[in-house]
Design a protein around this motif. Structure first.
Motif, PDB file in Angstrom:
ATOM      1  N   PHE B 131       0.816  -1.204   0.000  1.00 34.03           N
ATOM      2  CA  PHE B 131       0.000   0.000   0.000  1.00 34.03           C
ATOM      3  C   PHE B 131       0.849   1.252   0.000  1.00 34.03           C
ATOM      4  N   LYS B 132       1.838   1.246   0.920  1.00 33.74           N
ATOM      5  CA  LYS B 132       2.628   2.448   1.154  1.00 33.74           C
ATOM      6  C   LYS B 132       3.522   2.758  -0.055  1.00 33.74           C
ATOM      7  N   ASP B 133       4.162   1.731  -0.608  1.00 31.45           N
ATOM      8  CA  ASP B 133       5.191   1.983  -1.621  1.00 31.45           C
ATOM      9  C   ASP B 133       4.725   1.753  -3.050  1.00 31.45           C
ATOM     10  N   ILE B 134       3.675   0.965  -3.248  1.00 34.90           N
ATOM     11  CA  ILE B 134       3.258   0.650  -4.621  1.00 34.90           C
ATOM     12  C   ILE B 134       1.948   1.351  -4.978  1.00 34.90           C
ATOM     13  N   ILE B 135       0.948   1.162  -4.138  1.00 35.42           N
ATOM     14  CA  ILE B 135      -0.398   1.619  -4.524  1.00 35.42           C
ATOM     15  C   ILE B 135      -0.549   3.123  -4.354  1.00 35.42           C
ATOM     16  N   ILE B 136      -0.256   3.633  -3.148  1.00 38.65           N
ATOM     17  CA  ILE B 136      -0.494   5.059  -2.886  1.00 38.65           C
ATOM     18  C   ILE B 136       0.295   5.968  -3.841  1.00 38.65           C
TER      19      ILE B 136
END
Lengths: 242, 218
Positions: B131-136
């Motif tokens: 979530f933190k490094d790829i999606i957001i």
């Protein structure tokens, strides 16, 4: 959200209002609030009509008008989108009389909200008209139609379907903005609520009922627009497959 | 009709009130952006919350902000929570726009290709790292313009705080009007102020949009 969920929410909110009306603490306020809701509904309907008229006029003026009309349409759209709805209402209500034009509060409400939402509507009409495929214009030109004929018979009927969902959102915005007219002395739903609150201090029943009534009214608009969209696009799909 | 001396006289008072309007806008928007993100994340992380959250969002979006402000200001004290006018107003603004922002975030997350999740799983990244490094980083830039529009919309709603007597721009203009019986100058100035601020922020949003689109495509 699916249309079924929306209908369930509408029925639930109406049942909840009916259930609360059985309790004396709530039934006391209901007649007054419904009276206010009627005025809210009136302003919403008239405001929506004005907004649609202004939206279509301003969008067509901006797209196809000669230079002065284009500027006028742009000016209208930018001013009404750029300032706050409440400021516009106050301007019409407090400042216009100083220029010798006194309007009834009801007229100010319909005019202010209709013009405000119409400016947003103009952009959604413009988007819908420009989203109609180029080929439609070319085909209409090939059939030797005048520009007015093209717009009336070919472009606007197709653009109309693309316009329904954004107009639905705008109508709900307008309904919610009617709460502002309570601040220019009209006794709409929000005004009645405030008045009753000040005299009885029974805040919980009053504001719970008010929220439910507004919710039911905007759900009616949402469901109506979904239904309209469904019906209209059915016709479009048939037209395309032929 | 238009009195320039009077205009100059009230300008400093209105400027001071404008600071309060801007303060309310910024605090309200931070609240909306954070709360909206939390709503969107909870909805993705815990599937059964999807339905209650969408009903909640629908409830907030279908009722007028003015009524929500009154609700926080007048009804909460009966539950023992007394808020001062500014806090109640900003809280109402924040919650109202959080509902709108959560839908914006949701659209942003929905646009991320499934393959991105699958690739992260293949790389053995934890859900939080994904979530933190790829999606957001991929989801946020495209939705900045939409969030920016809500910032401008929220700013234009701040005059509603005048209804619970917060001394923001509109309330100050009204007070000046009722004291001097001249409404033309104060209310017109408020209108002009909003127009300028909206046009300037629209230009900023367009610049931000261009800046973000310059980043390499995924």
């Amino acid at each position: 959200m699916g249309i079924r969920t929306l209908i369930v929410m509408l029925v639930a909110s109406i049942l909840l209002i009916a259930f609360l009306a059985l309790k004396p603490a709530y039934s006391l306020f209901l007649p007054g609030l419904l009276e206010g809701a009627l005025l809210t509904a009136k302003i919403t309907v008239l405001g929506c009509l004005l907004a649609v008229a202004m939206g279509v006029l301003a969008a067509l003026g901006k797209l196809y008008g000669p230079a002065p009309i284009r500027w006028l349409a742009n000016l209208y759209i930018e001013i009404f989108r750029g300032t706050s709805a409440l400021v516009q209402l106050f301007w019409l209500f407090f400042v216009l009389p100083q220029f010798g034009i006194s309007l009834e509060p009801f007229t100010v409400a319909v005019l202010g909200l209709g013009l405000n939402v119409g400016a947003y509507g103009a952009e959604c009409v413009r988007g819908a008209v420009t989203s109609v495929a180029r080929g439609q214009w070319e085909a209409a030109t090939a059939l030797n139609m005048t520009r007015a004929q093209m717009l009336r018979r070919i472009i606007l009927p197709q653009a109309f379907i693309a316009m329904i969902p954004p107009w639905g959102n705008l109508f709900i915005e307008l309904l919610k903005s009617t709460a502002l007219v309570s601040l220019i002395t009209l006794s709409d739903l929000a005004f009645k609520a405030q008045q009753m609150n000040q005299t009885t201090m029974k805040t919980i029943p009053i504001f719970t009922l008010v929220l439910l009534i507004y919710l039911a009214m905007s759900l009616v608009i949402t469901i109506g627009m979904r239904y309209l969209e469904g019906r209209m696009s059915k016709g479009l799909a048939r037209g395309r497959t032929v | 009709m238009w009195d320039w001396a009077f205009t100059l006289e009230i300008l400093p008072t209105l400027a001071k009130a404008a600071v309060i309007s801007i303060e309310a806008t910024l605090i309200g928007f931070v609240l909306a952006a954070v709360l909206g993100l939390v709503l969107a994340l909870v909805r993705i992380a815990i599937p059964w919350t999807a339905w209650p959250i969408s009903v909640l969002v629908e409830l907030i979006r279908s009722t007028p902000l003015l009524i929500q402000i009154f609700f926080l200001y007048f009804v909460f004290p009966s539950f023992g929570v007394t808020l001062d006018a500014f806090t109640a107003g900003v809280l109402a603004l924040g919650i109202h726009y959080a509902a709108y922002c959560s839908e914006v975030y949701r659209a942003g997350f929905d646009n991320i290709h499934r393959g991105q999740w699958e690739a992260s799983t293949a790389l053995n990244l934890s859900a939080w790292t994904t979530f933190k490094d790829i999606i957001i980083p991929q989801a946020i830039p495209p939705i900045v313009p939409a969030l920016g529009n809500y910032l401008v919309a929220l700013f234009k709603e701040t005059p509603l705080l005048s209804a619970i007597a917060v001394l923001e721009l509109m309330q100050t203009a009204k007070i000046i009007g009722s004291e001097t019986f001249r409404y033309t100058e104060p209310i017109t100035l408020v209108g002009i102020f909003f127009l300028i601020m909206s046009l300037v922020s629209a230009a900023f949003i367009r610049a931000a949009e261009r800046l973000l689109n310059r980043r390499p495509a995924r």
